[in-house]
Design an enzyme around this catalytic site. Sequence first.
Site, PDB file in Angstrom:
ATOM      1  N   ASP A  10       0.342  76.954   6.070  1.00 16.10           N
ATOM      2  CA  ASP A  10       0.170  77.577   7.396  1.00 16.10           C
ATOM      3  C   ASP A  10      -1.076  77.137   8.187  1.00 16.10           C
ATOM      4  O   ASP A  10      -1.769  77.987   8.764  1.00 16.10           O
ATOM      5  CB  ASP A  10       0.151  79.108   7.253  1.00 16.10           C
ATOM      6  CG  ASP A  10       1.460  79.680   6.725  1.00 16.10           C
ATOM      7  OD1 ASP A  10       2.372  78.902   6.429  1.00 16.10           O
ATOM      8  OD2 ASP A  10       1.556  80.917   6.597  1.00 16.10           O
ATOM      9  N   ASP A  48       4.563  79.231   9.121  1.00  9.29           N
ATOM     10  CA  ASP A  48       4.986  80.585   9.460  1.00  9.29           C
ATOM     11  C   ASP A  48       5.821  80.460  10.736  1.00  9.29           C
ATOM     12  O   ASP A  48       5.367  79.825  11.705  1.00  9.29           O
ATOM     13  CB  ASP A  48       3.712  81.430   9.692  1.00  9.29           C
ATOM     14  CG  ASP A  48       3.851  82.872   9.285  1.00  9.29           C
ATOM     15  OD1 ASP A  48       4.524  83.166   8.278  1.00  9.29           O
ATOM     16  OD2 ASP A  48       3.269  83.725   9.980  1.00  9.29           O
ATOM     17  N   HIS A  50       8.298  82.775  12.968  1.00  2.71           N
ATOM     18  CA  HIS A  50       8.965  84.057  13.221  1.00  2.71           C
ATOM     19  C   HIS A  50       9.766  84.049  14.519  1.00  2.71           C
ATOM     20  O   HIS A  50       9.286  83.547  15.543  1.00  2.71           O
ATOM     21  CB  HIS A  50       7.917  85.167  13.356  1.00  2.71           C
ATOM     22  CG  HIS A  50       7.046  85.359  12.158  1.00  2.71           C
ATOM     23  ND1 HIS A  50       7.540  85.609  10.904  1.00  2.71           N
ATOM     24  CD2 HIS A  50       5.683  85.378  12.029  1.00  2.71           C
ATOM     25  CE1 HIS A  50       6.529  85.761  10.061  1.00  2.71           C
ATOM     26  NE2 HIS A  50       5.393  85.619  10.703  1.00  2.71           N
ATOM     27  N   HIS A  54       9.826  89.970  15.691  1.00  2.69           N
ATOM     28  CA  HIS A  54       9.868  90.037  14.227  1.00  2.69           C
ATOM     29  C   HIS A  54       9.375  91.396  13.722  1.00  2.69           C
ATOM     30  O   HIS A  54       8.495  92.016  14.330  1.00  2.69           O
ATOM     31  CB  HIS A  54       8.995  88.917  13.634  1.00  2.69           C
ATOM     32  CG  HIS A  54       9.174  88.751  12.160  1.00  2.69           C
ATOM     33  ND1 HIS A  54       8.288  89.259  11.241  1.00  2.69           N
ATOM     34  CD2 HIS A  54      10.167  88.162  11.449  1.00  2.69           C
ATOM     35  CE1 HIS A  54       8.733  88.965  10.015  1.00  2.69           C
ATOM     36  NE2 HIS A  54       9.856  88.293  10.118  1.00  2.69           N
ATOM     37  N   HIS A  82       2.564  86.491  16.357  1.00  6.78           N
ATOM     38  CA  HIS A  82       1.994  85.185  15.976  1.00  6.78           C
ATOM     39  C   HIS A  82       3.099  84.256  15.500  1.00  6.78           C
ATOM     40  O   HIS A  82       4.155  84.709  15.043  1.00  6.78           O
ATOM     41  CB  HIS A  82       0.939  85.356  14.864  1.00  6.78           C
ATOM     42  CG  HIS A  82       1.542  85.845  13.584  1.00  6.78           C
ATOM     43  ND1 HIS A  82       1.830  87.165  13.349  1.00  6.78           N
ATOM     44  CD2 HIS A  82       1.950  85.177  12.482  1.00  6.78           C
ATOM     45  CE1 HIS A  82       2.371  87.300  12.158  1.00  6.78           C
ATOM     46  NE2 HIS A  82       2.477  86.103  11.602  1.00  6.78           N
ATOM     47  N   LYS A 106       9.064  79.706   7.086  1.00  2.00           N
ATOM     48  CA  LYS A 106       9.253  81.004   6.445  1.00  2.00           C
ATOM     49  C   LYS A 106       8.979  82.130   7.428  1.00  2.00           C
ATOM     50  O   LYS A 106       8.303  81.937   8.434  1.00  2.00           O
ATOM     51  CB  LYS A 106       8.347  81.114   5.224  1.00  2.00           C
ATOM     52  CG  LYS A 106       6.880  80.957   5.573  1.00  2.00           C
ATOM     53  CD  LYS A 106       6.017  80.906   4.347  1.00  2.00           C
ATOM     54  CE  LYS A 106       4.563  80.766   4.719  1.00  2.00           C
ATOM     55  NZ  LYS A 106       4.030  81.871   5.534  1.00  2.00           N
ATOM     56  N   CYS A 151      -0.985  84.384   2.673  1.00  2.00           N
ATOM     57  CA  CYS A 151       0.028  83.384   2.323  1.00  2.00           C
ATOM     58  C   CYS A 151      -0.389  82.487   1.161  1.00  2.00           C
ATOM     59  O   CYS A 151       0.439  82.134   0.326  1.00  2.00           O
ATOM     60  CB  CYS A 151       0.416  82.593   3.555  1.00  2.00           C
ATOM     61  SG  CYS A 151       1.313  83.639   4.738  1.00  2.00           S
TER      62      CYS A 151
HETATM   63  C1  VGL Z   1      -0.084  84.987   7.319  1.00  2.00           C
HETATM   64  C2  VGL Z   1      -0.243  87.142   8.059  1.00  2.00           C
HETATM   65  C3  VGL Z   1       0.975  87.045   8.695  1.00  2.00           C
HETATM   66  C4  VGL Z   1      -0.711  83.867   6.560  1.00  2.00           C
HETATM   67  C5  VGL Z   1       1.150  84.861   7.941  1.00  2.00           C
HETATM   68  O1  VGL Z   1      -0.379  82.690   6.815  1.00  2.00           O
HETATM   69  O2  VGL Z   1      -1.564  84.148   5.680  1.00  2.00           O
HETATM   70  N1  VGL Z   1      -0.757  86.125   7.376  1.00  2.00           N
HETATM   71  N2  VGL Z   1       1.658  85.899   8.635  1.00  2.00           N
HETATM   72 ZN    ZN Z   2       3.408  85.697   9.817  1.00  2.00          ZN
END
Ligand code: VGL
Ligand code: ZN
Length: 197
Positions: A10, A48, A50, A54, A82, A106, A151
């Site tokens: 990410d 990430d 979404h 979401h 996000h 994901k 993550c």
């Molecule tokens: C993440 C919060 C929400 C991450 C992703 O990449 O750690 N954290 N979505």
């Molecule tokens: Zn996320």
Amino acid sequence: MSESALIVVDVQNDFCPGGALAVAGGDEVVPGINALMEDFDTVVLTQDWHPAGHGSFASTHGADPFTFIEMPYGPQVLWPDHCVQGSVGAAFHEGLRTEGDLIIRKGCNPAIDSYSAFFENDRTTPTGLDGYLRTRGVGNLTIAGLATDFCVNYSAVDAAKLGFNVTVRTDLCRAIDMDGSLAAALAGMKAAGVTLV
Ligand code: VGL
Ligand code: ZN
């Protein structure tokens, strides 16, 4: 002899300074991760990704960001919107090398968040990454990226549970660190047998 792979978690604009869910110093990991890619035959990037609205977005529930709700699979942190699919925030940091072998997207299911590169947050719906790595003979994983306590943590613990030999490059990760989540994540990864470097 099993193969080694690097998983880059990410490294996206929304997790870098100026992004919707900015992680302090998130962009600092880019040069080191780019250099580390040279050492691996297999490089997997996660993203990430979404849909708008979401279930992990506070706005979806009319709630404040960084509060919790109960989802069918357990408690879920509510985040600022996000990494919305196709947005600039969801794009990889512009300095990141993206020639890697596979990109795992994901968090696409509106009803289930997905921190881990291996399973959604219900801890049972697989992303397919386990099979991808195994069929390529990968047994050793190095993980770096954002965020250490979400993550990266979930990916590392799942990978260790799946039987991979896992190293997390904490120097090439940065954390959100909400209510002690970083300390808990480091302890949890250690307890799962993950090597922290
Ligand atoms: C993440 C919060 C929400 C991450 C992703 O990449 O750690 N954290 N979505
Ligand atoms: Zn996320």
